[in-house]
Design a protein around this motif. Sequence first.
Motif, PDB file in Angstrom:
ATOM      1  N   GLY A 125      56.937  35.269  38.143  1.00 58.55           N
ATOM      2  CA  GLY A 125      57.048  36.324  39.151  1.00 58.55           C
ATOM      3  C   GLY A 125      55.823  36.469  40.040  1.00 58.55           C
ATOM      4  O   GLY A 125      55.776  37.360  40.883  1.00 58.55           O
ATOM      5  N   ILE A 126      54.836  35.595  39.868  1.00 65.60           N
ATOM      6  CA  ILE A 126      53.610  35.665  40.680  1.00 65.60           C
ATOM      7  C   ILE A 126      53.451  34.364  41.452  1.00 65.60           C
ATOM      8  O   ILE A 126      53.273  33.294  40.862  1.00 65.60           O
ATOM      9  N   SER A 127      53.512  34.454  42.770  1.00 61.51           N
ATOM     10  CA  SER A 127      53.338  33.269  43.612  1.00 61.51           C
ATOM     11  C   SER A 127      51.895  33.192  44.109  1.00 61.51           C
ATOM     12  O   SER A 127      51.143  34.175  44.045  1.00 61.51           O
ATOM     13  N   LEU A 128      51.539  32.034  44.622  1.00 58.18           N
ATOM     14  CA  LEU A 128      50.211  31.893  45.239  1.00 58.18           C
ATOM     15  C   LEU A 128      50.058  32.885  46.388  1.00 58.18           C
ATOM     16  O   LEU A 128      48.991  33.477  46.565  1.00 58.18           O
ATOM     17  N   GLN A 129      51.133  33.092  47.142  1.00 60.27           N
ATOM     18  CA  GLN A 129      51.067  34.040  48.260  1.00 60.27           C
ATOM     19  C   GLN A 129      50.812  35.456  47.764  1.00 60.27           C
ATOM     20  O   GLN A 129      50.065  36.207  48.388  1.00 60.27           O
ATOM     21  N   ASP A 130      51.404  35.820  46.631  1.00 54.08           N
ATOM     22  CA  ASP A 130      51.148  37.143  46.050  1.00 54.08           C
ATOM     23  C   ASP A 130      49.664  37.326  45.758  1.00 54.08           C
ATOM     24  O   ASP A 130      49.087  38.386  46.021  1.00 54.08           O
ATOM     25  N   ILE A 131      49.044  36.297  45.210  1.00 52.94           N
ATOM     26  CA  ILE A 131      47.619  36.366  44.858  1.00 52.94           C
ATOM     27  C   ILE A 131      46.774  36.485  46.123  1.00 52.94           C
ATOM     28  O   ILE A 131      45.864  37.319  46.202  1.00 52.94           O
ATOM     29  N   VAL A 132      47.075  35.663  47.129  1.00 51.98           N
ATOM     30  CA  VAL A 132      46.332  35.711  48.396  1.00 51.98           C
ATOM     31  C   VAL A 132      46.484  37.080  49.045  1.00 51.98           C
ATOM     32  O   VAL A 132      45.496  37.680  49.492  1.00 51.98           O
ATOM     33  N   ASP A 133      47.694  37.605  49.072  1.00 48.08           N
ATOM     34  CA  ASP A 133      47.936  38.919  49.680  1.00 48.08           C
ATOM     35  C   ASP A 133      47.175  40.017  48.949  1.00 48.08           C
ATOM     36  O   ASP A 133      46.600  40.910  49.580  1.00 48.08           O
ATOM     37  N   ARG A 134      47.165  39.957  47.641  1.00 48.34           N
ATOM     38  CA  ARG A 134      46.452  40.963  46.836  1.00 48.34           C
ATOM     39  C   ARG A 134      44.943  40.901  47.107  1.00 48.34           C
ATOM     40  O   ARG A 134      44.296  41.929  47.269  1.00 48.34           O
ATOM     41  N   GLN A 135      44.409  39.695  47.181  1.00 44.81           N
ATOM     42  CA  GLN A 135      42.974  39.535  47.440  1.00 44.81           C
ATOM     43  C   GLN A 135      42.614  40.044  48.841  1.00 44.81           C
ATOM     44  O   GLN A 135      41.595  40.690  49.032  1.00 44.81           O
ATOM     45  N   ARG A 136      43.455  39.738  49.815  1.00 46.81           N
ATOM     46  CA  ARG A 136      43.197  40.207  51.187  1.00 46.81           C
ATOM     47  C   ARG A 136      43.234  41.728  51.258  1.00 46.81           C
ATOM     48  O   ARG A 136      42.442  42.340  51.959  1.00 46.81           O
ATOM     49  N   ALA A 137      44.158  42.337  50.534  1.00 50.50           N
ATOM     50  CA  ALA A 137      44.259  43.797  50.522  1.00 50.50           C
ATOM     51  C   ALA A 137      43.020  44.415  49.876  1.00 50.50           C
ATOM     52  O   ALA A 137      42.536  45.453  50.324  1.00 50.50           O
ATOM     53  N   LEU A 138      42.506  43.772  48.840  1.00 48.79           N
ATOM     54  CA  LEU A 138      41.328  44.304  48.143  1.00 48.79           C
ATOM     55  C   LEU A 138      40.029  44.079  48.910  1.00 48.79           C
ATOM     56  O   LEU A 138      39.162  44.945  48.944  1.00 48.79           O
ATOM     57  N   TYR A 139      39.910  42.892  49.517  1.00 42.25           N
ATOM     58  CA  TYR A 139      38.630  42.511  50.114  1.00 42.25           C
ATOM     59  C   TYR A 139      38.678  42.279  51.613  1.00 42.25           C
ATOM     60  O   TYR A 139      37.704  41.820  52.185  1.00 42.25           O
ATOM     61  N   GLY A 140      39.799  42.545  52.232  1.00 31.78           N
ATOM     62  CA  GLY A 140      39.906  42.382  53.668  1.00 31.78           C
ATOM     63  C   GLY A 140      39.761  40.944  54.138  1.00 31.78           C
ATOM     64  O   GLY A 140      39.332  40.699  55.249  1.00 31.78           O
TER      65      GLY A 140
END
Length: 145
Positions: A125-140
């Motif tokens: 249930g976790i894609s690479l895009q999910d991880i990238v999106d989460r990191q961008r939301a946290l760190y801009g």
Amino acid sequence: MKISTKGRYALHMLIDLAEHPNNGYISLNEIAKRQGISKKYLEQIIPILNRSDILRTERGAQGGYMLARDPSKITVLDILLLTEGSLAPVDCVGQNSAACERSSECATLPIWKGLADVINGYLAGISLQDIVDRQRALYGGDYVI
């Protein structure tokens, strides 16, 4: 269950490629430098990823690596199954395991199968895009994995 360095570094490498989709082919030197991972270690992971439909490789001066599929279509489970082989918590529930002679009366087998299902379901249930999106939301967008 413990995920090996190979599995963790493959995930970091592919997240790095997902984070830079418009950069064309990216050299292993760039990835190694950004991720703080030995280039030699990444070179050992490349053949595993090349045997899949996840990574695209280009040789030569302008060569390097890029994702072969959209990062939203590559899951953490896909990557870890390639690098780890199995994520089964015990041998008797692995994909290629021989049936245990006591499996029909084993009281703990349903527990291990349930745990394997939870692990695989979570990672699927976790894609690479999910991880990238989460990191961008946290760190801009200003971060290193």
